[in-house]
Design a protein around this motif. Sequence first.
Motif, mmCIF file in Angstrom:
data_model
loop_
_atom_site.group_PDB
_atom_site.id
_atom_site.type_symbol
_atom_site.label_atom_id
_atom_site.label_comp_id
_atom_site.label_asym_id
_atom_site.label_seq_id
_atom_site.Cartn_x
_atom_site.Cartn_y
_atom_site.Cartn_z
ATOM 1 N N VAL A 96 -108.011 18.795 67.875
ATOM 2 C CA VAL A 96 -107.395 17.701 68.641
ATOM 3 C C VAL A 96 -106.432 16.848 67.812
ATOM 4 C CG1 VAL A 96 -109.230 17.589 70.356
ATOM 5 C CG2 VAL A 96 -109.443 16.245 68.256
ATOM 6 N N HIS A 97 -106.293 17.179 66.537
ATOM 7 C CA HIS A 97 -105.437 16.367 65.659
ATOM 8 C C HIS A 97 -103.973 16.370 66.124
ATOM 9 C CE1 HIS A 97 -104.177 14.308 62.051
ATOM 10 N NE2 HIS A 97 -103.405 15.307 61.669
ATOM 11 N N GLY A 98 -103.510 17.512 66.632
ATOM 12 C CA GLY A 98 -102.126 17.616 67.090
ATOM 13 C C GLY A 98 -101.824 16.649 68.228
ATOM 14 N N VAL A 99 -102.654 16.647 69.259
ATOM 15 C CA VAL A 99 -102.381 15.760 70.395
ATOM 16 C C VAL A 99 -102.572 14.296 70.001
ATOM 17 C CG1 VAL A 99 -102.855 17.498 72.169
ATOM 18 C CG2 VAL A 99 -104.683 15.995 71.436
ATOM 19 N N ARG A 100 -103.533 14.040 69.135
ATOM 20 C CA ARG A 100 -103.734 12.650 68.688
ATOM 21 C C ARG A 100 -102.545 12.172 67.872
ATOM 22 N NH1 ARG A 100 -110.264 12.915 67.497
ATOM 23 N NH2 ARG A 100 -110.836 12.299 69.622
ATOM 24 N N THR A 101 -101.996 13.072 67.049
ATOM 25 C CA THR A 101 -100.804 12.730 66.275
ATOM 26 C C THR A 101 -99.627 12.467 67.219
ATOM 27 O OG1 THR A 101 -101.535 13.986 64.362
ATOM 28 C CG2 THR A 101 -99.162 13.607 64.554
ATOM 29 N N VAL A 133 -99.686 11.381 70.274
ATOM 30 C CA VAL A 133 -99.849 10.083 70.936
ATOM 31 C C VAL A 133 -99.585 8.952 69.942
ATOM 32 C CG1 VAL A 133 -101.438 8.562 72.185
ATOM 33 C CG2 VAL A 133 -101.415 11.011 72.678
ATOM 34 N N ALA A 134 -100.068 9.120 68.714
ATOM 35 C CA ALA A 134 -99.806 8.106 67.681
ATOM 36 C C ALA A 134 -98.312 8.008 67.386
ATOM 37 C CB ALA A 134 -100.589 8.429 66.405
ATOM 38 N N ALA A 135 -97.579 9.109 67.597
ATOM 39 C CA ALA A 135 -96.126 9.126 67.368
ATOM 40 C C ALA A 135 -95.363 8.517 68.545
ATOM 41 C CB ALA A 135 -95.654 10.557 67.118
ATOM 42 N N GLY A 136 -96.086 8.163 69.597
ATOM 43 C CA GLY A 136 -95.445 7.490 70.723
ATOM 44 C C GLY A 136 -95.466 8.272 72.022
ATOM 45 N N CYS A 137 -95.903 9.531 71.990
ATOM 46 C CA CYS A 137 -95.865 10.372 73.195
ATOM 47 C C CYS A 137 -96.800 9.813 74.268
ATOM 48 C CB CYS A 137 -96.260 11.814 72.864
ATOM 49 S SG CYS A 137 -95.097 12.622 71.750
ATOM 50 N N ARG A 138 -96.240 9.564 75.439
ATOM 51 C CA ARG A 138 -97.039 9.100 76.578
ATOM 52 C C ARG A 138 -97.433 10.284 77.459
ATOM 53 N NH1 ARG A 138 -98.937 5.688 74.303
ATOM 54 N NH2 ARG A 138 -100.016 5.158 76.229
ATOM 55 N N THR A 139 -96.804 11.444 77.205
ATOM 56 C CA THR A 139 -97.064 12.643 78.002
ATOM 57 C C THR A 139 -97.389 13.793 77.067
ATOM 58 O OG1 THR A 139 -95.399 11.875 79.564
ATOM 59 C CG2 THR A 139 -96.103 14.160 79.788
ATOM 60 N N ALA A 160 -109.010 14.636 74.629
ATOM 61 C CA ALA A 160 -108.567 13.747 73.544
ATOM 62 C C ALA A 160 -107.281 13.017 73.924
ATOM 63 C CB ALA A 160 -108.367 14.544 72.252
ATOM 64 N N ALA A 161 -106.369 13.730 74.589
ATOM 65 C CA ALA A 161 -105.093 13.123 74.981
ATOM 66 C C ALA A 161 -105.325 12.031 76.021
ATOM 67 C CB ALA A 161 -104.139 14.189 75.515
ATOM 68 N N ARG A 162 -106.194 12.320 77.004
ATOM 69 C CA ARG A 162 -106.504 11.316 78.030
ATOM 70 C C ARG A 162 -107.160 10.092 77.384
ATOM 71 N NH1 ARG A 162 -108.272 10.120 83.404
ATOM 72 N NH2 ARG A 162 -106.333 11.148 83.907
ATOM 73 N N ALA A 163 -108.107 10.337 76.500
ATOM 74 C CA ALA A 163 -108.807 9.217 75.852
ATOM 75 C C ALA A 163 -107.840 8.360 75.047
ATOM 76 C CB ALA A 163 -109.928 9.741 74.956
ATOM 77 N N ALA A 164 -106.780 8.995 74.527
ATOM 78 C CA ALA A 164 -105.778 8.268 73.743
ATOM 79 C C ALA A 164 -104.758 7.575 74.643
ATOM 80 C CB ALA A 164 -105.078 9.226 72.775
ATOM 81 N N GLY A 165 -104.862 7.804 75.947
ATOM 82 C CA GLY A 165 -104.004 7.085 76.893
ATOM 83 C C GLY A 165 -102.801 7.858 77.402
ATOM 84 N N ALA A 166 -102.749 9.167 77.127
ATOM 85 C CA ALA A 166 -101.584 9.953 77.549
ATOM 86 C C ALA A 166 -101.770 10.524 78.953
ATOM 87 C CB ALA A 166 -101.332 11.089 76.571
ATOM 88 N N GLU A 167 -100.652 10.833 79.581
ATOM 89 C CA GLU A 167 -100.640 11.581 80.837
ATOM 90 C C GLU A 167 -100.629 13.061 80.448
ATOM 91 O OE1 GLU A 167 -97.178 10.767 83.266
ATOM 92 O OE2 GLU A 167 -98.247 11.321 85.100
#
Length: 267
Positions: free
Chosen positions: A100-105, A107-113, A214-221
């Motif tokens: 899950v590190h890729g999707v978390r990165t 989202v941390a980089a600003g990705c909302r989707t 992981a992406a949903r938990a981080a707030g992404a669509e």
Amino acid sequence: MTPTTFSDPAAENAAARLAEITGAARHDLAVVLGSGWQPAAEEIGSPETELSMSDLPGFAEPGAVGHSGKVWSVPVAGKRVLVMLGRTHLYEGKGIEPVVHGVRTAVAAGCRTVVLTNAAGGLREGMAVGQPVLISDHINLTARSPLVGATFVDLTDLYSPRLRKLAREIDPSLQEGVYAGLPGPHFETPAEIRMLRTFGVDLVGMSTVLEAIAARAAGAEVFGLSLVTNLAAGLSGQPLNHEEVLEAGRASASRMGKLLRSLVEVA
Ligand code: 6GU
């Protein structure tokens, strides 16, 4: 989607390094490409920067055949798209963090989707090899969660109805299906496939579900797209192999890439 207070130091580190290497303060949207999807990346756009996952802290070098372990920063229609060519799978035995590190990165980089793609076995009657299917929902059969502690995240509409609608407007022939994520690396037995059918499963694979959570938990669509690379065990009369999965990916890559490009433009 409301941004959460989620923060992950490992992802923040990788995102900071990504910003340094690419010179882009933020990325807007991430696309994770599954087995055999590399040619699809070219249809999304030309990378302004290409890096190796190993250039970013916390990334395991993906081990599966068909995964190059590259990361592209691609300008598309005024957006900055982060394309990840490959992923770490649970079956590599490196634990859940690298998965899950890729999707978390992202989202941390600003990705909302976050757009997740994969190669999947088709279970539903009438499904054909080479067919793209929108993931409408999933069943997580890995018996794992990327979340720890009291992280009671709601997974209703995990796969964004808004983005699925946009995708069907781009290609009205697109069908939707329920994806079951299993740990692998073996394929299922025919008896397991019969069981999964009774569970309402349409697609089976070895990725995506943990990344989506992981992406949903981080707030992404989240958006999910499967390519049916083969029929699941017992449905075609043929044994399954990884080479056939890669070959079907190659054959459909350009169509998949064009669809992803159109979706990225309107997302
Ligand atoms: Cl049939 N099963 C699993 N678990 N993953 C796959 C697949 C089947 N086909 C492609 N990926």
